[in-house]
Design a protein around this motif. Structure first.
Motif, PDB file in Angstrom:
ATOM      1  N   LEU A 284      23.330  49.533 -32.428  1.00  0.00           N
ATOM      2  CA  LEU A 284      22.646  48.834 -31.334  1.00  0.00           C
ATOM      3  C   LEU A 284      23.270  49.119 -29.967  1.00  0.00           C
ATOM      4  O   LEU A 284      22.593  49.080 -28.943  1.00  0.00           O
ATOM      5  CB  LEU A 284      22.747  47.327 -31.634  1.00  0.00           C
ATOM      6  CG  LEU A 284      21.936  46.348 -30.830  1.00  0.00           C
ATOM      7  CD1 LEU A 284      20.465  46.521 -31.153  1.00  0.00           C
ATOM      8  CD2 LEU A 284      22.372  44.916 -31.164  1.00  0.00           C
ATOM      9  N   GLU A 285      24.589  49.396 -29.950  1.00  0.00           N
ATOM     10  CA  GLU A 285      25.311  49.597 -28.684  1.00  0.00           C
ATOM     11  C   GLU A 285      25.538  51.071 -28.358  1.00  0.00           C
ATOM     12  O   GLU A 285      26.341  51.415 -27.508  1.00  0.00           O
ATOM     13  CB  GLU A 285      26.657  48.861 -28.739  1.00  0.00           C
ATOM     14  CG  GLU A 285      26.485  47.361 -28.845  1.00  0.00           C
ATOM     15  CD  GLU A 285      27.797  46.603 -28.968  1.00  0.00           C
ATOM     16  OE1 GLU A 285      28.875  47.209 -28.804  1.00  0.00           O
ATOM     17  OE2 GLU A 285      27.744  45.399 -29.239  1.00  0.00           O
ATOM     18  N   ARG A 286      24.799  51.942 -29.075  1.00  0.00           N
ATOM     19  CA  ARG A 286      24.917  53.391 -28.817  1.00  0.00           C
ATOM     20  C   ARG A 286      23.592  53.877 -28.246  1.00  0.00           C
ATOM     21  O   ARG A 286      22.532  53.464 -28.716  1.00  0.00           O
ATOM     22  CB  ARG A 286      25.204  54.147 -30.118  1.00  0.00           C
ATOM     23  CG  ARG A 286      26.466  53.657 -30.794  1.00  0.00           C
ATOM     24  CD  ARG A 286      26.659  54.386 -32.111  1.00  0.00           C
ATOM     25  NE  ARG A 286      27.704  53.731 -32.879  1.00  0.00           N
ATOM     26  CZ  ARG A 286      28.446  54.322 -33.793  1.00  0.00           C
ATOM     27  NH1 ARG A 286      28.272  55.589 -34.070  1.00  0.00           N
ATOM     28  NH2 ARG A 286      29.362  53.642 -34.436  1.00  0.00           N
ATOM     29  N   PHE A 287      23.652  54.763 -27.281  1.00  0.00           N
ATOM     30  CA  PHE A 287      22.447  55.177 -26.562  1.00  0.00           C
ATOM     31  C   PHE A 287      22.251  56.692 -26.597  1.00  0.00           C
ATOM     32  O   PHE A 287      23.201  57.459 -26.467  1.00  0.00           O
ATOM     33  CB  PHE A 287      22.515  54.679 -25.113  1.00  0.00           C
ATOM     34  CG  PHE A 287      22.456  53.183 -25.041  1.00  0.00           C
ATOM     35  CD1 PHE A 287      21.239  52.532 -24.887  1.00  0.00           C
ATOM     36  CD2 PHE A 287      23.597  52.423 -25.190  1.00  0.00           C
ATOM     37  CE1 PHE A 287      21.179  51.150 -24.872  1.00  0.00           C
ATOM     38  CE2 PHE A 287      23.550  51.035 -25.181  1.00  0.00           C
ATOM     39  CZ  PHE A 287      22.332  50.390 -25.019  1.00  0.00           C
ATOM     40  N   THR A 288      20.996  57.083 -26.740  1.00  0.00           N
ATOM     41  CA  THR A 288      20.647  58.508 -26.697  1.00  0.00           C
ATOM     42  C   THR A 288      20.663  58.987 -25.243  1.00  0.00           C
ATOM     43  O   THR A 288      20.693  58.172 -24.311  1.00  0.00           O
ATOM     44  CB  THR A 288      19.223  58.746 -27.240  1.00  0.00           C
ATOM     45  OG1 THR A 288      18.304  58.114 -26.330  1.00  0.00           O
ATOM     46  CG2 THR A 288      19.045  58.188 -28.641  1.00  0.00           C
ATOM     47  N   ALA A 289      20.565  60.291 -25.049  1.00  0.00           N
ATOM     48  CA  ALA A 289      20.518  60.850 -23.699  1.00  0.00           C
ATOM     49  C   ALA A 289      19.298  60.351 -22.936  1.00  0.00           C
ATOM     50  O   ALA A 289      19.286  60.304 -21.709  1.00  0.00           O
ATOM     51  CB  ALA A 289      20.502  62.375 -23.777  1.00  0.00           C
ATOM     52  N   GLU A 290      18.271  59.935 -23.683  1.00  0.00           N
ATOM     53  CA  GLU A 290      17.032  59.445 -23.041  1.00  0.00           C
ATOM     54  C   GLU A 290      17.115  57.942 -22.782  1.00  0.00           C
ATOM     55  O   GLU A 290      16.145  57.350 -22.268  1.00  0.00           O
ATOM     56  CB  GLU A 290      15.815  59.741 -23.932  1.00  0.00           C
ATOM     57  CG  GLU A 290      15.487  61.224 -24.093  1.00  0.00           C
ATOM     58  CD  GLU A 290      16.462  61.971 -24.993  1.00  0.00           C
ATOM     59  OE1 GLU A 290      16.934  61.359 -25.981  1.00  0.00           O
ATOM     60  OE2 GLU A 290      16.771  63.135 -24.713  1.00  0.00           O
ATOM     61  N   GLY A 291      18.239  57.299 -23.113  1.00  0.00           N
ATOM     62  CA  GLY A 291      18.404  55.883 -22.824  1.00  0.00           C
ATOM     63  C   GLY A 291      17.896  54.948 -23.894  1.00  0.00           C
ATOM     64  O   GLY A 291      17.807  53.746 -23.688  1.00  0.00           O
ATOM     65  N   GLU A 292      17.597  55.499 -25.073  1.00  0.00           N
ATOM     66  CA  GLU A 292      17.163  54.654 -26.191  1.00  0.00           C
ATOM     67  C   GLU A 292      18.382  54.091 -26.921  1.00  0.00           C
ATOM     68  O   GLU A 292      19.335  54.839 -27.179  1.00  0.00           O
ATOM     69  CB  GLU A 292      16.353  55.486 -27.198  1.00  0.00           C
ATOM     70  CG  GLU A 292      15.004  55.948 -26.701  1.00  0.00           C
ATOM     71  CD  GLU A 292      13.976  54.836 -26.661  1.00  0.00           C
ATOM     72  OE1 GLU A 292      14.178  53.800 -27.336  1.00  0.00           O
ATOM     73  OE2 GLU A 292      12.988  55.000 -25.957  1.00  0.00           O
ATOM     74  N   SER A 293      18.355  52.808 -27.310  1.00  0.00           N
ATOM     75  CA  SER A 293      19.458  52.286 -28.102  1.00  0.00           C
ATOM     76  C   SER A 293      19.216  52.578 -29.583  1.00  0.00           C
ATOM     77  O   SER A 293      18.230  53.222 -29.949  1.00  0.00           O
ATOM     78  CB  SER A 293      19.657  50.789 -27.861  1.00  0.00           C
ATOM     79  OG  SER A 293      18.847  50.043 -28.704  1.00  0.00           O
ATOM     80  N   CYS A 294      20.140  52.110 -30.422  1.00  0.00           N
ATOM     81  CA  CYS A 294      20.074  52.339 -31.867  1.00  0.00           C
ATOM     82  C   CYS A 294      20.220  53.821 -32.203  1.00  0.00           C
ATOM     83  O   CYS A 294      19.421  54.389 -32.951  1.00  0.00           O
ATOM     84  CB  CYS A 294      18.775  51.790 -32.478  1.00  0.00           C
ATOM     85  SG  CYS A 294      18.697  50.026 -32.383  1.00  0.00           S
ATOM     86  N   TYR A 295      21.223  54.446 -31.650  1.00  0.00           N
ATOM     87  CA  TYR A 295      21.506  55.852 -31.891  1.00  0.00           C
ATOM     88  C   TYR A 295      22.126  56.009 -33.267  1.00  0.00           C
ATOM     89  O   TYR A 295      23.028  55.272 -33.605  1.00  0.00           O
ATOM     90  CB  TYR A 295      22.492  56.332 -30.821  1.00  0.00           C
ATOM     91  CG  TYR A 295      22.518  57.811 -30.598  1.00  0.00           C
ATOM     92  CD1 TYR A 295      21.556  58.659 -31.121  1.00  0.00           C
ATOM     93  CD2 TYR A 295      23.544  58.347 -29.829  1.00  0.00           C
ATOM     94  CE1 TYR A 295      21.599  60.023 -30.860  1.00  0.00           C
ATOM     95  CE2 TYR A 295      23.584  59.701 -29.563  1.00  0.00           C
ATOM     96  CZ  TYR A 295      22.610  60.534 -30.077  1.00  0.00           C
ATOM     97  OH  TYR A 295      22.672  61.850 -29.818  1.00  0.00           O
TER      98      TYR A 295
END
Ligand code: CMP
Length: 147
Positions: free
Chosen positions: A136-147
């Motif tokens: 939940l606290e990890r983000f993709t390069a596109e700004g999506e959470s749940c990485y």
């Protein structure tokens, strides 16, 4: 999560000395993307578990005491070949042996108060990242959470 990730902490000495910004700037300039980040303070139990791999070392007690002495910044970083690239950016554990242009050369004051932690393998990067951050606290390069 797969790919090239490493885990870092900005340690109590560097936080206390006001060097969070300077260190994050070197991380950005080094081409790392911040996947997750938090300012927190470890309890004795948390530091003992995090550094459990060093529990037989003579400096273990000192290390746990030091790492619980003030807040730290924990972060997951992304870059190709992240573990090795980040260890190159931070420099040798002993700052007197750290190369010019490294984070420890610039900000570390001793082998114990050495400004930053960097994972030493992909396996440990995963273990250490999981210790601090849920998906939940990890983000993709596109700004999506749940990485
Ligand atoms: P780090 O890479 O975060 O992981 C283990 C830590 O133990 C290391 O950084 C240092 O902060 C600390 N450490 C390693 N060697 C010594 C030593 N000889 N004396 C005190 N602390 C040490």
């Amino acid at each position: 999560m797969s790919g090239s990730y490493t885990f870092t902490m900005i340690k109590p000495d560097a936080v206390q000395a006001g060097n969070i910004g300077g260190i994050l700037n070197m991380i950005n300039e080094g081409g790392f993307r911040i996947v997750a980040m938090k300012l927190t303070k470890l309890t004795k139990r948390q530091a003992e578990v995090f550094y459990e791999i060093h529990q037989e070392r003579p400096f273990y007690g000192e290390l746990v005491e030091y790492m619980t002495s003030g807040p730290i910044v924990a972060a997951i970083l992304e870059k190709d070949n992240a573990v090795e690239a980040y260890r190159e950016l931070i420099g040798a554990t002993d700052p007197t042996k750290a190369a010019e242009g490294t984070i420890r050369k610039k900000f570390a004051t001793s082998i114990a108060a050495n400004a930053v932690h960097g994972s030493d393998s992909d396996d440990n990067a995963k273990i250490e990242s999981d210790f601090f951050f849920p998906r939940l606290e990890r983000f993709t390069a596109e700004g999506e959470s749940c990485y």
